[in-house]
Write an enzyme that holds these catalytic residues in place. Structure first.
Site, short mmCIF file in Angstrom:
data_model
loop_
_atom_site.label_atom_id
_atom_site.label_comp_id
_atom_site.label_asym_id
_atom_site.label_seq_id
_atom_site.Cartn_x
_atom_site.Cartn_y
_atom_site.Cartn_z
N ASP A 514 0.75 -1.23 0.02
CA ASP A 514 0.13 -0.16 0.05
C ASP A 514 0.90 1.03 -0.05
OD1 ASP A 514 -2.08 -1.51 -0.11
OD2 ASP A 514 -2.47 -1.30 2.41
N ASP A 516 0.81 3.62 1.89
CA ASP A 516 0.65 4.57 3.15
C ASP A 516 1.90 4.09 3.95
OD1 ASP A 516 0.11 1.96 3.86
OD2 ASP A 516 -1.91 2.27 4.40
N ASP A 518 2.03 2.23 6.67
CA ASP A 518 2.10 0.85 6.95
C ASP A 518 2.88 0.24 5.76
OD1 ASP A 518 1.55 0.50 9.46
OD2 ASP A 518 -0.55 -0.44 9.00
#
Ligand code: 0RA
Length: 652
Positions: A514, A516, A518
């Site tokens: 992803d 993002d 994380d």
């Protein structure tokens, strides 16, 4: 007749100089043969080549300061306070010595015989090569109370060397603009250049190296000026690399000596990690493939430590053999040798071949370590205990590994149910996507081209290998799956760290997470794993990072994916937001928000996707970065993350 020769004739230069320029013409025809490649790496190599000449002057004892400037146009100036390149008539060539240095291939070294030239770029091609690959270059020499100058275009002098004024300093100033006809990019990166200067400052103590960037940079936190100076050289280099690791003993063990005519410098320190971190240099060049100096280091270290351990009686109770790896677990060492006529071998010509160097380094490390162990019994005991722990852990790891490999044999191919393999079995065209999470993994399985793309979903955060012991790594389900899917085996009886790539099933491994925080943490964990355990795959250029889009922008029938804020703003503007009809902006927080078709189109389809190849420009800097990001010590990590919003030194 070439453009180069035209220019020269126009200036009334002799037939001899045309011959010389044919040499530079060859550099322009096949630049990669001289500087490695014509991409970002080759571009930065130009700067290294120029700086290396100043470093030589410093090593000869005549230069203390080297200043690198990237001006507001992005062009380079390197200034030193050495003696200045001689400008007097070169008798054989019939022209100024400066002109010879600047326009004759390999002239720099030959021309000053008594100088102890050991530095010199990877290909040791000299400043004339940089000149040939620059659309414009200017040399400014301060010498004998005068200032001299000569300009060049694409390697050809524009005018003879001329005196342009008085001067009360000495030194050499080289200004150049890389030729956009040659390079795929001419944009210099501050970080790459600064990393090299830092490295040079540690390798050549007591030289002050500075870098200044006058370009306007919008990103926050960008440092535009740095000074590098190391009083203690390699000792400080080891401390720098190991900043994020917990020390086993306080001392950095160092030696600076000369054996059989080979100057040898070594600094080493033990920490509480489970990996070995050896960085070796020959004539200031990072020998990533190792070679005879590293062989000598390993041999001397093993023999000296083993003898000490045996004589101390500490090994008496041990039920199994200790091997070479065990002596280097948790060891960080930097080895730097200067070799008059280095023979570089190997795929990337960074493996030292000179056989005489092995004994020189062996003797140096043996002498230094023997003395240290005798004088520091407490520390010596801590080191031997660490070696015993390593041997014990290796034994446990072997058992775990054997279990994994036996299981693989029993279940046929050994591939877990999680892997959705591709149908083609030619590794050269096959791709393995390591995908964050089962849900995105499912989408990727639907979206892929199953002919050549395989998908392995990984559960959330994989094991942080930076902190784990060897056997833990083989007990981790996710890591076992990666090894098995890749078809790579690791470790033999004799060498528990040997990597066998002969069964590798994919020549592209794509990390897809992803977009993002994380996701980037997971990507870093996976990268750490490859860096520590499968670095040869990175070196061979097999590891990539996928770049999923951040936005989908729609207005009526028009739609477009955007990969950055700037792209999004530009497209919204282009659509004429607010005039008629509304613009719909979808922000993708994760891969899961795309359907299979979208994921294929934007991120997996070779026709449209962008893959970022993972490369390691500077192994020691990357080593430090990974230990900072993933290691035990919290304070340096926080400081590091605050200073480097993204992966500053990992050129991914
Ligand atoms: C040859 C001879 C001398 C100095 C140099 C080369 C020299 C080269 C470079 C390249 C960059 N900076 C440099 N500084 C010096 C010595 C000449 C003498 O005897 O004075």
């Amino acid at each position: 007749m070439s453009e180069l020769q035209n220019k020269v004739n126009g200036n009334g230069y002799s037939a001899e100089s045309i011959q010389v320029l044919e040499g530079l013409e060859a550099v322009r025809k096949r630049p990669a043969m001289y500087i490695g490649d014509i991409s970002e790496r080759g571009l930065h190599h130009l700067v290294n080549e120029v700086i290396d000449n100043s470093i030589d002057e410093a090593l000869a004892g005549y230069c203390q300061n080297i200043d690198l400037l990237i001006d507001k146009n992005g062009w380079i100036t390197v200034k030193d306070d050495g003696r200045g390149i001689p400008v007097d008539m070169h008798e054989k060539e019939g022209r100024s010595a400066l002109e010879v240095v600047m326009t004759v291939l390999h002239a720099g070294g030959k021309f000053n015989k008594e100088s102890y030239k050991v530095s010199g770029g990877l290909h040791g091609v000299g400043v004339s090569c940089v000149n040939a690959l620059s659309e414009y270059m200017r040399a400014e020499i301060h010498r004998d109370g005068k200032k001299y100058e000569q300009e060049y275009r694409r390697g050809a002098p524009v005018n003879p060397v001329r005196e342009v004024g008085d001067s009360d300093i000495t030194g050499t100033i080289i200004h150049f603009r890389p030729d956009p006809e040659i390079f795929t990019t001419t944009e210099f990166k501050f970080e790459i250049l600064a990393d090299r200067l830092r490295e040079l400052s540690f390798l050549n103590k007591m030289i002050r190296l500075t870098i200044k960037d006058e370009r306007i940079v919008e990103e926050n936190g960008h440092q535009s000026e740095e000074v590098f100076y190391s009083e203690e050289g390699l000792k400080e280099y080891v401390q720098y690399v190991d900043e994020g690791r917990e020390k086993l003993i306080d001392d950095v063990i160092c030696i600076e000596t000369e054996k059989a005519g080979v100057p040898v410098e070594i600094a080493m320190q033990y920490n509480t990690t489970f990996n070995e971190h050896l960085h070796s240099y020959v004539n200031n060049i990072n020998t990533i493939e190792g070679g005879t100096h590293l062989v000598g280091f390993r041999r001397g270290l093993t023999r000296t430590l083993k003898r000490y351990a045996e004589e101390s009686g500490m090994l008496a109770k041990l039920k199994f053999e200790i091997n070479g790896d065990d002596f280097r677990e948790g060891l960080t060492a930097i080895i730097s040798v200067k070799v008059q006529e280095p023979q570089f071998e190997g795929q990337t010509k960074t493996k030292l071949g000179n056989s005489e160097v092995s004994l020189a380094v062996d003797q140096a490390i043996s002498e230094m370590l023997k003395n240290y162990l005798e004088e520091h019994p407490k520390e010596a005991k801590a080191i031997v205990n660490k070696v015993i722990l390593a041997a014990t852990a290796r034994h446990a790891a072997r058992k775990a590994r054997e279990l994994v490999q036996r299981k693989n044999v029993l279940s046929g191919s050994g591939l877990t149910g999680k892997l959705a393999d591709c149908s083609n079995n030619d590794p050269a065209v096959c791709e393995l996507f390591l995908v964050e999470g089962d849900s995105a993994g499912g989408t990727a399985k639907q979206g892929r081209d199953r002919q050549f793309q395989a998908i392995l979903p990984l559960r959330g955060k994989i094991l942080n290998v930076e902190k784990a012991m060897q056997h833990k790594i083989f007990e981790s389900e996710e890591i076992k799956n990666i090894f098995t899917a890749l078809g790579v085996t690791i470790g033999t009886e004799e060498d528990s760290k040997e990597i066998n790539l002969s069964g590798l099933r994919y020549h592209k491994v794509v990390i897809m997470t992803d977009a993002d925080v994380d996701g980037s943490h997971i990507a870093t964990l996976i990268l750490t794993f490859f860096f520590r355990h499968l670095q040869t795959m990175i070196d061979k250029g097999y590891v990539y990072i996928a770049t999923p889009p951040l936005y989908l922008i729609k207005k009526g029938k028009a739609e477009r994916y955007c990969w950055s804020e700037e792209e999004r703003e530009a497209y919204v503007k282009e659509l004429g937001a607010g005039r008629d009809g509304s613009v719909h902006i979808q922000r993708y927080k994760g891969l899961g928000e795309m359907n299979a078709e979208q994921l294929w189109l934007t991120t997996m389809n070779p026709e449209f996707r962008t893959l970022r190849q993972v490369t390691i420009d500077n192994a020691a800097a990357a080593d430090r970065t990974f230990s900072m990001l993933m290691g035990d010590e919290v304070a340096p990590r926080r400081e590091f993350i605050e200073k480097n919003a993204k992966y500053a030194n990992i050129d991914a």
